[in-house]
Design a protein around this motif. Sequence first.
Motif, PDB file in Angstrom:
ATOM      1  N   ASP A 172       0.851  -1.192   0.000  1.00 43.63           N
ATOM      2  CA  ASP A 172       0.000   0.000   0.000  1.00 43.63           C
ATOM      3  C   ASP A 172       0.885   1.238   0.000  1.00 43.63           C
ATOM      4  O   ASP A 172       1.337   1.697   1.044  1.00 43.63           O
ATOM      5  N   ARG A 173       1.133   1.792  -1.185  1.00 45.64           N
ATOM      6  CA  ARG A 173       2.100   2.880  -1.310  1.00 45.64           C
ATOM      7  C   ARG A 173       1.450   4.233  -1.551  1.00 45.64           C
ATOM      8  O   ARG A 173       2.059   5.129  -2.127  1.00 45.64           O
ATOM      9  N   HIS A 174       0.229   4.394  -1.099  1.00 38.28           N
ATOM     10  CA  HIS A 174      -0.432   5.681  -1.226  1.00 38.28           C
ATOM     11  C   HIS A 174       0.392   6.747  -0.503  1.00 38.28           C
ATOM     12  O   HIS A 174       0.874   6.529   0.604  1.00 38.28           O
ATOM     13  N   HIS A 175       0.535   7.907  -1.137  1.00 40.44           N
ATOM     14  CA  HIS A 175       1.420   8.950  -0.626  1.00 40.44           C
ATOM     15  C   HIS A 175       0.986   9.512   0.723  1.00 40.44           C
ATOM     16  O   HIS A 175       1.817  10.052   1.461  1.00 40.44           O
ATOM     17  N   ILE A 176      -0.287   9.396   1.081  1.00 32.11           N
ATOM     18  CA  ILE A 176      -0.753   9.952   2.360  1.00 32.11           C
ATOM     19  C   ILE A 176      -0.148   9.220   3.557  1.00 32.11           C
ATOM     20  O   ILE A 176      -0.232   9.709   4.682  1.00 32.11           O
ATOM     21  N   HIS A 177       0.484   8.079   3.310  1.00 27.29           N
ATOM     22  CA  HIS A 177       1.080   7.306   4.400  1.00 27.29           C
ATOM     23  C   HIS A 177       2.566   7.604   4.592  1.00 27.29           C
ATOM     24  O   HIS A 177       3.189   7.038   5.499  1.00 27.29           O
ATOM     25  N   ILE A 178       3.129   8.506   3.766  1.00 20.56           N
ATOM     26  CA  ILE A 178       4.561   8.782   3.860  1.00 20.56           C
ATOM     27  C   ILE A 178       4.903  10.246   3.654  1.00 20.56           C
ATOM     28  O   ILE A 178       5.857  10.757   4.238  1.00 20.56           O
ATOM     29  N   ASP A 179       4.112  10.962   2.859  1.00 19.12           N
ATOM     30  CA  ASP A 179       4.432  12.327   2.449  1.00 19.12           C
ATOM     31  C   ASP A 179       3.569  13.342   3.205  1.00 19.12           C
ATOM     32  O   ASP A 179       2.343  13.348   3.033  1.00 19.12           O
ATOM     33  N   PRO A 180       4.160  14.202   4.037  1.00 16.52           N
ATOM     34  CA  PRO A 180       3.360  15.190   4.772  1.00 16.52           C
ATOM     35  C   PRO A 180       2.523  16.089   3.859  1.00 16.52           C
ATOM     36  O   PRO A 180       1.408  16.478   4.224  1.00 16.52           O
ATOM     37  N   ALA A 181       3.042  16.419   2.670  1.00 15.71           N
ATOM     38  CA  ALA A 181       2.285  17.269   1.750  1.00 15.71           C
ATOM     39  C   ALA A 181       1.029  16.561   1.265  1.00 15.71           C
ATOM     40  O   ALA A 181      -0.046  17.161   1.157  1.00 15.71           O
ATOM     41  N   ILE A 186      -5.437  16.003   2.512  1.00 12.63           N
ATOM     42  CA  ILE A 186      -6.666  15.395   3.020  1.00 12.63           C
ATOM     43  C   ILE A 186      -6.964  15.880   4.442  1.00 12.63           C
ATOM     44  O   ILE A 186      -7.740  15.270   5.172  1.00 12.63           O
ATOM     45  N   GLY A 187      -6.306  16.976   4.813  1.00 11.62           N
ATOM     46  CA  GLY A 187      -6.604  17.603   6.095  1.00 11.62           C
ATOM     47  C   GLY A 187      -5.893  17.026   7.291  1.00 11.62           C
ATOM     48  O   GLY A 187      -6.300  17.270   8.433  1.00 11.62           O
ATOM     49  N   GLN A 188      -4.802  16.271   7.075  1.00 13.47           N
ATOM     50  CA  GLN A 188      -4.060  15.670   8.177  1.00 13.47           C
ATOM     51  C   GLN A 188      -2.721  16.375   8.365  1.00 13.47           C
ATOM     52  O   GLN A 188      -2.046  16.707   7.391  1.00 13.47           O
ATOM     53  N   GLU A 189      -2.335  16.570   9.615  1.00 11.84           N
ATOM     54  CA  GLU A 189      -1.082  17.248   9.904  1.00 11.84           C
ATOM     55  C   GLU A 189       0.129  16.379   9.609  1.00 11.84           C
ATOM     56  O   GLU A 189       1.215  16.898   9.325  1.00 11.84           O
ATOM     57  N   LYS A 190      -0.044  15.075   9.694  1.00  5.51           N
ATOM     58  CA  LYS A 190       1.051  14.139   9.468  1.00  5.51           C
ATOM     59  C   LYS A 190       0.549  12.972   8.627  1.00  5.51           C
ATOM     60  O   LYS A 190      -0.657  12.733   8.525  1.00  5.51           O
ATOM     61  N   PRO A 191       1.459  12.206   8.005  1.00  4.40           N
ATOM     62  CA  PRO A 191       1.046  10.994   7.300  1.00  4.40           C
ATOM     63  C   PRO A 191       0.310  10.046   8.246  1.00  4.40           C
ATOM     64  O   PRO A 191       0.633   9.952   9.439  1.00  4.40           O
ATOM     65  N   GLY A 226     -11.810   6.166  11.956  1.00  2.00           N
ATOM     66  CA  GLY A 226     -10.984   7.300  12.342  1.00  2.00           C
ATOM     67  C   GLY A 226      -9.540   7.113  11.917  1.00  2.00           C
ATOM     68  O   GLY A 226      -9.144   6.037  11.466  1.00  2.00           O
ATOM     69  N   MET A 227      -8.766   8.164  12.045  1.00  2.00           N
ATOM     70  CA  MET A 227      -7.372   8.177  11.610  1.00  2.00           C
ATOM     71  C   MET A 227      -6.436   7.778  12.746  1.00  2.00           C
ATOM     72  O   MET A 227      -6.674   8.094  13.909  1.00  2.00           O
TER      73      MET A 227
END
Length: 261
Positions: A172-181, A186-191, A226-227
Motif C-alpha cells: 500500500d504505497r499511497h502517498h498519504i502514508h509517507i508524504d506530509p504534503a 486530506i486535512g491531516q497534519e502528518k502521514p 478514524g485516523m
Amino acid sequence: MTATAGDWAGRPIGDRVVSYTEWDAILYALAVGAPADRLDLVFEDQFRVMPTFGLTLAQWAPDVLATEGAWDNTSVHGSQKLVVHKELPRQGEISMSARVGNVWDKGAASIFEIEVTCEYFTATWSIFAPGTGGWGGERGAKAEPAVREGEGDVLEYNVALNSAALYRLTGDRHHIHIDPAAAARIGQEKPILQGLATIAGALIPLADAAGKHPADLVELEGRFSGMVIPGDHLQIRTWGESFDIERDGTVVIAAGKATFA
C-alpha cells in the motif's frame, strides 16, 4: 444507457497467482508491530505467517477496480472482513479469484463489496464511494449495533513511528502514508497509518489476550472510523470476541470481531 455503480455488481475481476517468500511474510509482521523477540512471528526457523498478510497479497483486486474507474480518489476503505480457511504457508504461490459482490446505493454514495477467494482465505473489502449513489439500487441491510456490555477489558497498543513507512513496503504505497504534503491535502497534519495495518497490529495483542497465536485466527472484521498516526498509543477495548480500537477516546476501528480456533 449511462453506466451506474450498480452495473459493477457481480462482475468478475479476474484470477491471479501471487507468490511470496518467507522474508515478505516476516517484513509484514514487523510492519504491523511484531517485536524482534517474537520469534514465532519474525524468525524463519520458528515463525507462523500472520493470516492478515493475505490481505496484502489480495490487494490487487480493489486496485483493479480503482484503475478501471469504479470510483475516484474520494473513496475510502469502509470496512474489512477476513475469513481464514487454513494457515498460510511460509512461502509459495497462491491462486486467487476476485469478483465484485453487492453494490449498495446509499443515496449520495455507493458501497462496493470486493470479494477475493482462495484455498486459504476469503477476504471482503467494503469501499465507500461518494458521488456514485442515487441510481435506484437497494440500500442494503442496516448494520446491527455490536453488543457492548460494560466498559470491557482494555489492551494497550503502541504504534511504532516507522510503521506506515514499513507497511508501504508490503504493497500500500499511497502517498498519504509517507508524504506530509499528501497528508495535508486530506486535512491531516502528518502521514496516517494504513487502516489494514491498524487492525492487523491489533491482532497480536488480541491473540495474546486469548492465549492464542495470531495464526490461529478464524475470522477478523472491523469498520474504519478514524485516523491513526504512527507513534500513537491506542487502546483496544474488548468484550469477548468483539472489540473497538480507540485513539484519545475516539473510536478508530469500530464493530471489530476477532475469532480464534
